[in-house]
Design an enzyme around this catalytic site. Structure first.
Site, PDB file in Angstrom:
ATOM      1  N   LYS A   1      45.250  98.301 -43.200  1.00 38.36           N
ATOM      2  CA  LYS A   1      45.597  98.138 -41.788  1.00 38.36           C
ATOM      3  C   LYS A   1      45.943  96.684 -41.507  1.00 38.36           C
ATOM      4  CE  LYS A   1      43.664  99.232 -37.190  1.00 38.36           C
ATOM      5  NZ  LYS A   1      42.464  99.767 -36.499  1.00 38.36           N
TER       6      LYS A   1
ATOM      7  N   SER B   1      42.945 103.464 -33.451  1.00 32.10           N
ATOM      8  CA  SER B   1      44.098 102.586 -33.610  1.00 32.10           C
ATOM      9  C   SER B   1      44.596 102.482 -35.049  1.00 32.10           C
ATOM     10  CB  SER B   1      43.728 101.185 -33.117  1.00 32.10           C
ATOM     11  OG  SER B   1      42.664 100.643 -33.903  1.00 32.10           O
TER      12      SER B   1
ATOM     13  N   SER C   1      38.195 104.130 -34.186  1.00 34.31           N
ATOM     14  CA  SER C   1      39.574 103.867 -34.591  1.00 34.31           C
ATOM     15  C   SER C   1      39.925 104.305 -36.004  1.00 34.31           C
ATOM     16  CB  SER C   1      39.897 102.375 -34.436  1.00 34.31           C
ATOM     17  OG  SER C   1      40.105 102.054 -33.090  1.00 34.31           O
TER      18      SER C   1
END
EC number: 6.3.5.7
Length: 494
Positions: A79, A160, A184
């Site tokens: 990420k 996210s 997330s």
């Protein structure tokens, strides 16, 4: 002709061992797949040169019979809020659009030392402030399960860490790092039909993870199977002198028996009554009930439990989140760090314009709200009270785990919504819905895992969540592995 890549890390490693496949050819296939699936927008950027260089070294190790670990040669994604030396790390925000770290985040560094191959950095909501991966400066990420190239209305990936979830679900990567502040990692795992794991706070180093909410942020892991998730966890867990919040005791890697040898007799499973909440879809409720029955049939006992402060948790989480965001975002001033505006009339105007240009509306709103809660006249009324209620939420879990061994809940309230539907509500309202079942685990610091169970009538994944007491990861993985074997989730892997 390309050989279809295996589904699991253990299978991939065996292919490398027997030389029916080598890391270079596997990486080349993965990069080709990533290129074909660009319309999903899972990646902010790929790193083909680095990946192939790592693959060459891995191939040499395998040929000499000296692989570093089960992960040696396995393609992974990271990420874009984890620092990667020499590779842009943007948090999907203009403020960090040109930021190139000079060091690696500990969790990525440990994966690299185990021979994992970095395919690229994945898309996310700006700074991790969202639950859909829809407001990145690089555009939204599309859910692999219902994405048609060129179609403007699609199913969201969740957030996210949506890019990481899609990278794994689509077969581009065997594992990916996400972050988990209020769900997330688990939220996109649920929507994308992969395993999403949040460990006990302090078991994974946060060094090199660009902070959102320091007291709740943890690195998360996304994989296609429970065993793969455990393999990644074993590789990256443990103390880190560069992160004072990590647990200082030595981490002993977890091992599990085959699923067929796992016995659940005597296991006490808790069903929190407060999670049967407004907005819970009939399909998720039915799935929840069926898995509880399945556990009971296997010898476990199922008990309703109460977590009384669940209804307050989302509001307390929101206040504490915004207060810590306001503090963490203060470092981005356009002078020493982050995007710098062309404004040169004064230092104050440079500071103001740099932040106005570098942050989107969601980030600005959280900064403003956080600073409001932290005002001297409001501090006791909001921030102090929120901290006290957070302790009560943690106490809820402590009491529940005196009665049961593990909790079974939904992860999300439904299958993945459409983008057009999702953006009808503002970020704050969406997070209140999307994070309802997931953020309490962050408030309590306990481990939690989202596991795909079945497909909905729309042919989209439906997942459930397991939560366990602090440092009970082995129990969590054991139960998850047993459920995984029973449900045999229908993968949509390329």
């Amino acid at each position: 002709m390309n050989r279809r890549l295996p589904l699991k890390l253990k299978e991939l490693s065996e292919c490398f061992r027997t030389q029916t496949l080598d890391p270079v050819s596997a990486t080349e296939q993965i990069l080709q797949l990533a290129n074909r699936l660009q319309h999903l927008n899972a990646f902010i950027r790929t790193s083909p040169e680095k990946a192939l260089a790592q693959a060459e070294k891995s191939s040499t190790r395998h040929k000499t019979g000296k692989p570093l670990s089960l992960l040696d040669g396995a393609p992974i994604a990271v990420k874009d809020n984890f620092c990667t030396k020499g590779i842009h790390t943007t948090c999907a925000a203009r403020m960090l659009e040109n930021f190139v770290p000079t060091y690696n985040a500990t969790v990525y560094e440990r994966l690299a030392r185990n021979g994992a191959i970095l395919v690229g950095k994945t898309n996310m909501d700006q700074y991790g402030m969202g639950s859909g991966t829809v407001d990145s400066i690089f555009g939204p990420t599309k859910n692999y399960w219902d994405a048609v190239e060129g179609e403007s209305d699609f199913r969201i990936a969740g957030g996210s860490s949506g890019g990481s979830a899609v990278a794994v679900a689509s077969g581009i990567c065997f594992a990916a790092l996400g972050s988990d502040t209020g769900g997330s990692t688990r939220n996109p795992a649920s929507y994308c039909g992969v395993v999403g794991f949040k460990p006990t706070y302090g078991l994974l180093s946060r060094y090199g993870l660009i902070p959102l909410v320091n007291s709740m942020d943890v690195p998360g892991i996304l994989t296609r199977t429970v065993d793969d998730c455990l393999a990644v966890f074993n590789a990256i867990a443990g103390p880190d002198d560069r992160d004072s919040t990590t647990i200082k005791t030595f981490f002993k890697p977890i091992s599990l028996p085959d699923a067929s040898k796992i016995c659940l007799k005597g296991l006490k499973v808790g069903i929190p009554i407060e999670y049967h909440c407004e907005g819970l879809s009939d399909e998720v409720l039915t799935t929840w009930t069926k898995v509880a029955d399945m556990l009971e049939d296997a010898g476990a006992s199922v008990h309703p439990v109460s977590l009384p402060y669940t209804s307050a948790s989302i509001f307390v989480y929101s206040i504490l989140n915004q207060c810590e965001v306001a503090s963490n975002m203060a470092r981005y001033d356009g002078i020493e760090f982050g995007h710098r505006s062309d404004e040169d009339a004064s230092t104050e105007q440079l500071y103001a314009k740099s932040r106005a240009e570098g942050f989107n509306g969601v980030v600005k709103n959280r900064i403003l709200s956080g600073n409001f809660f932290l005002l001297r006249k409001n501090y006791d009324k909001y921030f102090e009270k929120a901290l006290k209620v957070r302790r009560l939420i943690a106490n809820d879990f402590d009491r529940a785990f005196q009665e049961v061994d593990i909790l079974l809940t939904p992860t999300t309230l439904s299958d993945a919504p459409r983008y057009s539907e999702f953006i009808q509500s503002n970020n704050r309202d969406q997070c209140a819905v999307q994070d309802f079942c997931t953020q309490p685990a962050n408030m309590g610091g306990i481990p939690a895992l989202s596991l795909p169970i079945r497909l909905s009538e729309q042919r989209l994944p439906i997942s459930l969540q397991l939560m366990a007491p602090n440092f009970s990861e082995k129990r969590l993985f054991k139960v998850a592995k047993w459920i995984e074997e029973q449900v045999k989730f229908e993968t949509n892997y390329n």
